[in-house]
Design a protein around this motif. Sequence first.
Motif, short mmCIF file in Angstrom:
data_model
loop_
_atom_site.label_atom_id
_atom_site.label_comp_id
_atom_site.label_asym_id
_atom_site.label_seq_id
_atom_site.Cartn_x
_atom_site.Cartn_y
_atom_site.Cartn_z
N TRP A 140 51.59 32.29 58.23
CA TRP A 140 52.32 32.52 57.00
C TRP A 140 53.81 32.48 57.23
O TRP A 140 54.33 33.01 58.20
N LYS A 141 54.52 31.87 56.29
CA LYS A 141 55.98 31.92 56.25
C LYS A 141 56.40 32.31 54.83
O LYS A 141 55.83 31.82 53.84
N GLN A 142 57.38 33.18 54.75
CA GLN A 142 57.78 33.71 53.44
C GLN A 142 58.65 32.71 52.68
O GLN A 142 59.64 32.20 53.20
N VAL A 143 58.26 32.45 51.45
CA VAL A 143 59.03 31.61 50.55
C VAL A 143 60.15 32.43 49.93
O VAL A 143 61.31 32.04 49.91
N GLU A 144 59.79 33.59 49.41
CA GLU A 144 60.77 34.50 48.82
C GLU A 144 60.11 35.84 48.58
O GLU A 144 58.88 35.98 48.67
N LEU A 145 60.94 36.84 48.24
CA LEU A 145 60.42 38.15 47.86
C LEU A 145 61.00 38.49 46.50
O LEU A 145 62.21 38.58 46.34
N ASN A 146 60.13 38.63 45.51
CA ASN A 146 60.55 38.86 44.13
C ASN A 146 60.69 40.35 43.85
O ASN A 146 59.78 41.13 44.14
N THR A 147 61.82 40.73 43.25
CA THR A 147 62.03 42.12 42.87
C THR A 147 62.12 42.31 41.36
O THR A 147 62.26 43.44 40.89
N ILE A 148 62.03 41.23 40.59
CA ILE A 148 62.08 41.33 39.13
C ILE A 148 61.05 40.39 38.53
O ILE A 148 60.84 39.28 39.02
N ALA A 149 60.38 40.89 37.47
CA ALA A 149 59.42 40.08 36.72
C ALA A 149 58.37 39.45 37.63
O ALA A 149 58.02 38.28 37.49
N SER A 150 57.86 40.23 38.58
CA SER A 150 56.87 39.72 39.54
C SER A 150 55.52 39.60 38.85
O SER A 150 54.70 40.53 38.90
N GLY A 151 55.30 38.48 38.21
CA GLY A 151 54.16 38.32 37.33
C GLY A 151 52.85 37.99 38.03
O GLY A 151 52.76 37.88 39.24
N PHE A 152 51.80 37.86 37.22
CA PHE A 152 50.45 37.47 37.61
C PHE A 152 49.65 38.62 38.22
O PHE A 152 48.71 38.43 38.95
N GLY A 153 50.06 39.85 37.83
CA GLY A 153 49.25 41.01 38.20
C GLY A 153 47.90 41.01 37.51
O GLY A 153 46.95 41.63 37.99
N TRP A 154 47.80 40.31 36.36
CA TRP A 154 46.50 40.11 35.73
C TRP A 154 45.90 38.76 36.11
O TRP A 154 44.75 38.67 36.52
N LEU A 155 46.67 37.70 35.98
CA LEU A 155 46.10 36.37 36.20
C LEU A 155 45.69 36.15 37.65
O LEU A 155 44.82 35.32 37.93
N GLY A 156 46.30 36.88 38.59
CA GLY A 156 45.86 36.80 39.98
C GLY A 156 44.43 37.31 40.15
O GLY A 156 43.53 36.56 40.58
N PRO A 157 44.15 38.57 39.80
CA PRO A 157 42.77 39.06 39.87
C PRO A 157 41.81 38.28 38.97
O PRO A 157 40.65 38.04 39.34
N ALA A 158 42.29 37.86 37.79
CA ALA A 158 41.42 37.13 36.87
C ALA A 158 40.94 35.81 37.47
O ALA A 158 39.82 35.37 37.21
N SER A 159 41.80 35.18 38.28
CA SER A 159 41.39 33.93 38.94
C SER A 159 40.21 34.16 39.86
O SER A 159 39.30 33.32 39.97
N GLY A 160 40.23 35.30 40.56
CA GLY A 160 39.10 35.64 41.42
C GLY A 160 37.83 35.86 40.62
O GLY A 160 36.73 35.46 41.03
N LEU A 161 37.94 36.50 39.45
CA LEU A 161 36.78 36.70 38.59
C LEU A 161 36.22 35.35 38.13
O LEU A 161 35.00 35.14 38.11
N LEU A 162 37.12 34.46 37.74
CA LEU A 162 36.71 33.12 37.32
C LEU A 162 35.96 32.41 38.44
O LEU A 162 34.89 31.82 38.23
N HIS A 163 36.50 32.47 39.64
CA HIS A 163 35.89 31.75 40.75
C HIS A 163 34.58 32.39 41.22
O HIS A 163 33.67 31.69 41.68
N ARG A 164 34.47 33.69 41.08
CA ARG A 164 33.19 34.33 41.39
C ARG A 164 32.09 33.79 40.46
O ARG A 164 30.95 33.56 40.88
#
Length: 496
Positions: free
Chosen positions: A154-178
């Motif tokens: 792993w190499k870091q692209v960036e670290l977000n401190t504002i509006a760090s989105g996809f707290g729902w769409l991240g887990p939801a993608s796993g539900l979709l793929h399951r």
Amino acid sequence: MTSTKLEPCIPLDMEKEKLTDLVEKAKDYALMHGICMRRKDQFDRDALHFAPFVLFPTSFPRNEFDKSVKLQQVLNELMHKVAHDDEFLTTSLRNTIKVDHFTKRLFDIYERVKKEGGPTQALSLGMLRSDLMLDNHCCTDYGCKKAGKSYCCWKQVELNTIASGFGWLGPASGLLHRYVVQEAGYPQHLKNIPENNALAGLAGALISAWRLYNQPKSVILFLVEDVTYNVCDQKFHEFEIRRQCPEVFVIRRTLTEIGNRGKLTADKRLIIDGQEVAVIYMRCGYHPDQYPTELEWDARYMMEISLAIKSPSIHYHLAGTKKVQQELAKEGILEKFLGDKAHTDSVRDIFTGLYSLDNDTTGDKNLENAMNNPEKYVLKPQREGGGNNVYGEDIKPFLENIKNSDERCAYILMDRISPPIIKNYMVRPGMEPMLADCISELGIFGYVIGTKDEILENKQVGHMLRTKLSHVNEGGVAAGLGALDSVYLVDTDRCC
């Protein structure tokens, strides 16, 4: 780019009828489970389409995923300390604020608050997302081949401190793929799709901050854009807050609305529409276009000097700039903030090359290297939200135009990461599924609550994965450039 040794988790060569059936089922699942966005081509508040996604989860080395998850609490601690180090922030940004008007306006608020006696609210809430990519360069540049391995790290692209989105769409993608892998006939694969509790964790962070504010009738304010296309991601945070803590209300307001209707009490409590604000969660405010007039800047200042707990506070916002990221990569800086050698080494291990373009000898040398080898670098301004970077052959004329001006101080250079390529089906609204070469970017979520002198809570809470076509530079899903994905863990040390 070097091709990957990682294989898709499900054979992609299937009959057209089966593929069509899987795609249609996946679309229906997404639509019926809120894995959606508003349309940009024809806005209708009441109309949604499914968010772009890849049909199957993407294979990733288990070791590197586990490492990134364990590292997040260290990164949380690092950014909390950076955000509260006035000397470091001021020194790091001294050249940037001379030429980057937006960062200068943010820094002006930071300085004004200091001159007026410092923040009214001592507590800060950092809701962070560390974005990383697997890098094929590890196979040659970091000694892996000497050890007899071909291994991506792993190499870091960036670290977000504002509006760090996809707290729902991240887990939801796993539900979709399951759902999809079971429908494809591979239920045994479910054990390799890791649990993802990002939504519950991030909502829990906002509730923790609300409880620390300790005013039962106060509300949590989501700072939002005039038009929110990524609305489901935000609304599911609201629904989860209500589920976990029925006694707290969430309100949504724009910067303009706060500027027009917000006010401060004598003891600096923020009141809008008769409601006291305990916590401000900013899903807006990271781009110059979101401040069209002085009214919006006045609103940002009013929020900053209020008693409300901000995510992010102005110092956290500044800590997330690319220039600060580049300064952290300098020798001896991590030791200043972390001390612990194991932690310092683990963070430095994910840093890729980060270089200053300041008007000095070092900056001149870095600029010359980029002009001579543009394909090796990414040029980054101090912006969030995607679509702002300069890549490859576009770098040379861009730098040629600014090399003799102070404007170059507004940018940093980063070594271009070379991720492994893996095939998957890209599924977008209104288009046929496309089998394509793809690359992915992982985001690890964490949060930290504390004062300058004490950290009260520090947690890693989940992850998200975005995937894009391998030849595309930018990859934001909300910007229409990437697709939702989830992680499929594999035990391998050969991936490049």
